[in-house]
Design a protein around this motif. Sequence first.
Motif, PDB file in Angstrom:
ATOM      1  N   TRP A  45       0.831  -1.197   0.000  1.00  0.00           N
ATOM      2  CA  TRP A  45       0.000   0.000   0.000  1.00  0.00           C
ATOM      3  C   TRP A  45       0.868   1.250   0.000  1.00  0.00           C
ATOM      4  O   TRP A  45       2.030   1.214   0.354  1.00  0.00           O
ATOM      5  N   THR A  46       0.273   2.361  -0.444  1.00  0.00           N
ATOM      6  CA  THR A  46       0.908   3.670  -0.456  1.00  0.00           C
ATOM      7  C   THR A  46      -0.128   4.691  -0.025  1.00  0.00           C
ATOM      8  O   THR A  46      -1.283   4.614  -0.450  1.00  0.00           O
ATOM      9  N   VAL A  47       0.264   5.624   0.824  1.00  0.00           N
ATOM     10  CA  VAL A  47      -0.661   6.676   1.252  1.00  0.00           C
ATOM     11  C   VAL A  47       0.070   8.010   1.298  1.00  0.00           C
ATOM     12  O   VAL A  47       1.208   8.092   1.740  1.00  0.00           O
ATOM     13  N   ASN A  48      -0.595   9.043   0.771  1.00  0.00           N
ATOM     14  CA  ASN A  48      -0.093  10.403   0.852  1.00  0.00           C
ATOM     15  C   ASN A  48      -0.776  11.041   2.062  1.00  0.00           C
ATOM     16  O   ASN A  48      -1.967  11.368   2.000  1.00  0.00           O
ATOM     17  N   ILE A  49      -0.049  11.198   3.141  1.00  0.00           N
ATOM     18  CA  ILE A  49      -0.609  11.682   4.405  1.00  0.00           C
ATOM     19  C   ILE A  49      -1.243  13.055   4.249  1.00  0.00           C
ATOM     20  O   ILE A  49      -2.337  13.304   4.767  1.00  0.00           O
ATOM     21  N   ILE A  50      -0.595  13.965   3.525  1.00  0.00           N
ATOM     22  CA  ILE A  50      -1.106  15.328   3.376  1.00  0.00           C
ATOM     23  C   ILE A  50      -2.408  15.341   2.578  1.00  0.00           C
ATOM     24  O   ILE A  50      -3.346  16.050   2.922  1.00  0.00           O
ATOM     25  N   PRO A  61       4.083  21.155   4.958  1.00  0.00           N
ATOM     26  CA  PRO A  61       3.261  19.972   4.683  1.00  0.00           C
ATOM     27  C   PRO A  61       4.132  18.752   4.369  1.00  0.00           C
ATOM     28  O   PRO A  61       4.203  18.285   3.240  1.00  0.00           O
ATOM     29  N   GLU A  62       4.809  18.249   5.380  1.00  0.00           N
ATOM     30  CA  GLU A  62       5.667  17.077   5.229  1.00  0.00           C
ATOM     31  C   GLU A  62       5.687  16.278   6.523  1.00  0.00           C
ATOM     32  O   GLU A  62       5.381  16.798   7.599  1.00  0.00           O
ATOM     33  N   ILE A  63       6.054  15.006   6.403  1.00  0.00           N
ATOM     34  CA  ILE A  63       6.131  14.126   7.566  1.00  0.00           C
ATOM     35  C   ILE A  63       7.396  14.453   8.347  1.00  0.00           C
ATOM     36  O   ILE A  63       8.474  14.559   7.780  1.00  0.00           O
ATOM     37  N   ARG A  64       7.246  14.603   9.647  1.00  0.00           N
ATOM     38  CA  ARG A  64       8.384  14.904  10.510  1.00  0.00           C
ATOM     39  C   ARG A  64       8.838  13.694  11.312  1.00  0.00           C
ATOM     40  O   ARG A  64       9.996  13.587  11.685  1.00  0.00           O
ATOM     41  N   GLU A  74       2.299   5.696  13.869  1.00  0.00           N
ATOM     42  CA  GLU A  74       1.924   7.034  14.297  1.00  0.00           C
ATOM     43  C   GLU A  74       2.746   8.021  13.483  1.00  0.00           C
ATOM     44  O   GLU A  74       3.960   7.887  13.374  1.00  0.00           O
ATOM     45  N   VAL A  75       2.079   9.010  12.899  1.00  0.00           N
ATOM     46  CA  VAL A  75       2.731   9.968  12.014  1.00  0.00           C
ATOM     47  C   VAL A  75       2.560  11.370  12.590  1.00  0.00           C
ATOM     48  O   VAL A  75       1.461  11.754  12.974  1.00  0.00           O
ATOM     49  N   THR A  76       3.657  12.116  12.652  1.00  0.00           N
ATOM     50  CA  THR A  76       3.606  13.538  12.977  1.00  0.00           C
ATOM     51  C   THR A  76       3.960  14.275  11.698  1.00  0.00           C
ATOM     52  O   THR A  76       4.971  13.979  11.067  1.00  0.00           O
ATOM     53  N   PHE A  77       3.109  15.217  11.300  1.00  0.00           N
ATOM     54  CA  PHE A  77       3.377  15.999  10.104  1.00  0.00           C
ATOM     55  C   PHE A  77       3.092  17.466  10.391  1.00  0.00           C
ATOM     56  O   PHE A  77       2.401  17.786  11.365  1.00  0.00           O
ATOM     57  N   GLY A  78       3.643  18.333   9.542  1.00  0.00           N
ATOM     58  CA  GLY A  78       3.547  19.760   9.841  1.00  0.00           C
ATOM     59  C   GLY A  78       4.304  20.033  11.130  1.00  0.00           C
ATOM     60  O   GLY A  78       5.301  19.376  11.430  1.00  0.00           O
ATOM     61  N   ALA A  83      -1.483  11.700  12.690  1.00  0.00           N
ATOM     62  CA  ALA A  83      -2.297  10.720  11.969  1.00  0.00           C
ATOM     63  C   ALA A  83      -1.863   9.327  12.399  1.00  0.00           C
ATOM     64  O   ALA A  83      -0.776   9.141  12.968  1.00  0.00           O
ATOM     65  N   SER A  84      -2.712   8.366  12.123  1.00  0.00           N
ATOM     66  CA  SER A  84      -2.424   6.963  12.411  1.00  0.00           C
ATOM     67  C   SER A  84      -2.677   6.164  11.141  1.00  0.00           C
ATOM     68  O   SER A  84      -3.707   6.340  10.490  1.00  0.00           O
ATOM     69  N   VAL A  85      -1.728   5.288  10.791  1.00  0.00           N
ATOM     70  CA  VAL A  85      -1.844   4.458   9.592  1.00  0.00           C
ATOM     71  C   VAL A  85      -1.850   2.998  10.014  1.00  0.00           C
ATOM     72  O   VAL A  85      -0.970   2.557  10.755  1.00  0.00           O
TER      73      VAL A  85
END
Length: 98
Positions: A45-50, A61-64, A74-78, A83-85
């Motif tokens: 799978w592929t996901v664009n978080i933004i 607007p990028e993953i940190r 667990e994703v931190t962006f900006g 977000a959670s994937v």
Amino acid sequence: MFGTMRSLTIKILTIPFLIGQRLFISLDKEDNSIVSAYIGQKIKWTVNIIKVCGEPAAGKPEIRYLKLTKDKIEVTFGKHSFASVDVANGMTKYLGAD
């Protein structure tokens, strides 16, 4: 290992997925908002978080940061958006910002 794929494999997110197989999680090095999962060299799978969660209220607007929990990433962006994937299928849920 991935040859011409444009991704950077994050080894700490390499996890056992199926018996004898490993799931590799990678962050696209040209577009720092795309997370992908591979089994071997095949994309699972592929996901664009933004695009899924929307532009962050603050910051670029990028993953940190990526953190693997039991069955989620667990994703931190900006600056401080989250977000959670789901590792199994890439389903993404925006958790909000602080």
